[in-house]
Structures are given as structure tokens and as C-alpha cells.
Design a protein around this motif. Structure first.
Motif, PDB file in Angstrom:
ATOM      1  N   ILE A  66       8.042  -2.677   8.982  1.00  0.00           N
ATOM      2  CA  ILE A  66       7.543  -2.620   7.612  1.00  0.00           C
ATOM      3  C   ILE A  66       8.693  -2.317   6.664  1.00  0.00           C
ATOM      4  O   ILE A  66       9.709  -1.745   7.067  1.00  0.00           O
ATOM      5  N   GLY A  67       8.501  -2.722   5.422  1.00  0.00           N
ATOM      6  CA  GLY A  67       9.487  -2.445   4.391  1.00  0.00           C
ATOM      7  C   GLY A  67       8.815  -1.661   3.276  1.00  0.00           C
ATOM      8  O   GLY A  67       7.606  -1.427   3.303  1.00  0.00           O
ATOM      9  N   PHE A  68       9.595  -1.265   2.301  1.00  0.00           N
ATOM     10  CA  PHE A  68       9.020  -0.522   1.188  1.00  0.00           C
ATOM     11  C   PHE A  68       9.774  -0.823  -0.089  1.00  0.00           C
ATOM     12  O   PHE A  68      10.907  -1.302  -0.071  1.00  0.00           O
ATOM     13  N   GLU A  69       9.103  -0.523  -1.161  1.00  0.00           N
ATOM     14  CA  GLU A  69       9.665  -0.677  -2.492  1.00  0.00           C
ATOM     15  C   GLU A  69       9.296   0.576  -3.273  1.00  0.00           C
ATOM     16  O   GLU A  69       8.143   0.986  -3.273  1.00  0.00           O
ATOM     17  N   LYS A  70      10.278   1.199  -3.881  1.00  0.00           N
ATOM     18  CA  LYS A  70       9.991   2.390  -4.667  1.00  0.00           C
ATOM     19  C   LYS A  70       9.428   1.954  -6.018  1.00  0.00           C
ATOM     20  O   LYS A  70       9.987   1.090  -6.685  1.00  0.00           O
ATOM     21  N   GLN A  71       8.298   2.546  -6.369  1.00  0.00           N
ATOM     22  CA  GLN A  71       7.669   2.242  -7.647  1.00  0.00           C
ATOM     23  C   GLN A  71       7.309   3.564  -8.319  1.00  0.00           C
ATOM     24  O   GLN A  71       6.344   4.219  -7.919  1.00  0.00           O
ATOM     25  N   GLY A  72       8.111   3.929  -9.285  1.00  0.00           N
ATOM     26  CA  GLY A  72       7.903   5.237  -9.918  1.00  0.00           C
ATOM     27  C   GLY A  72       8.204   6.334  -8.922  1.00  0.00           C
ATOM     28  O   GLY A  72       9.274   6.370  -8.322  1.00  0.00           O
TER      29      GLY A  72
ATOM     30  N   ALA B 105       0.836  -1.201   0.000  1.00  0.00           N
ATOM     31  CA  ALA B 105       0.000   0.000   0.000  1.00  0.00           C
ATOM     32  C   ALA B 105       0.866   1.244   0.000  1.00  0.00           C
ATOM     33  O   ALA B 105       1.949   1.262   0.572  1.00  0.00           O
ATOM     34  N   THR B 106       0.359   2.264  -0.654  1.00  0.00           N
ATOM     35  CA  THR B 106       1.028   3.568  -0.622  1.00  0.00           C
ATOM     36  C   THR B 106       0.666   4.261   0.685  1.00  0.00           C
ATOM     37  O   THR B 106      -0.279   3.849   1.378  1.00  0.00           O
TER      38      THR B 106
END
Length: 124
Positions: free
Chosen positions: A54-60, A21-22
Motif C-alpha cells: 500500500i501507499g499513502f499520500e499526506k493530506q493536511g 482511506a484514512t
């Protein structure tokens, strides 16, 4: 894992419900229950990233967040910690307290009986 505050837990709970989720979708999810300020949620997200919950992934141009901790695992750890701190590791005083104040529902009692019965079968 480092201690997670109640407000951080609410953010994590929103992620467990719907991930990846953003930040904006997390804010939307949280706002279903009560109003949250965007800046507050983003601060909490950053804290949870630093705590490696939590982790994150950059997408655009945006980031997609996802939990690094499973809900069941977190709940089990927190439950044990609670029982250890308040009841010296014993579950029976906790259940007895609920029973004495009539906070146990019939379904709760049936579930407890079934759990005890299963434990006895598995540990004989």
C-alpha cells in the motif's frame, strides 16, 4: 512482493473495498466484521507500507492510504503459489479433492465446464 500475513491481508482487503482511506476509516471498515484495536491496525498499515503493498499520500494532518497491488493480480499470484506448493503446479488434484468430498456446488461445476470449453476453443 514480500509475503503478506492473514491479518495484513484483511487490512488490504478493506482498502480494496474503499480507497483512498484514512487509518480511521480502515479501522471502521474492519470493525464491521470483528473488533480490531486501533494500534494493531496502524501497525499492520505500516507493515504493508514497508512491504510496498500500500501507499499513502499526506493530506493536511492525515494520511490517505491506497493499494499498490491490484486485487485480481494478488489473487492470481497467490493462487498459483498455492497450487505450485501443494499440488506441484497441477490444478486437477485440487479440483479432484473438492469433488471427492462433495464440496463442489453445481454452479462451480458449470463454471469449470465453461472455463475448460473456452480454453479448448482458444487453444485449438
Amino acid at each position: 512482493m514480500t509475503e503478506i500475513t492473514n491479518t495484513e491481508f484483511e487490512v488490504l482487503e478493506a482498502l480494496w473495498v474503499n480507497y483512498p482511506a484514512t487509518a480511521n476509516s480502515i479501522i471502521e471498515q474492519l470493525n464491521k466484521n470483528k473488533p480490531w484495536h486501533e494500534k494493531t491496525v496502524k501497525t499492520l498499515i505500516n507493515r504493508l507500507v514497508k512491504k510496498e503493498a500500500i501507499g499513502f499520500e499526506k493530506q493536511g494532518r492525515s494520511y490517505l492510504y491506497y493499494p499498490l497491488v491490484e486485487r485480481d493480480s494478488y489473487m492470481a499470484t497467490q493462487s498459483q503459489s498455492f497450487i505450485d506448493r501443494l499440488f506441484r503446479g497441477r490444478v486437477s488434484p485440487l479440483v479432484a479433492g473438492f469433488a471427492k468430498t462433495n464440496n463442489l456446488k453445481k454452479e462451480d461445476i458449470e463454471e469449470l465446464k465453461a472455463l475448460i470449453e473456452k480454453w479448448e476453443q482458444d487453444n485449438d
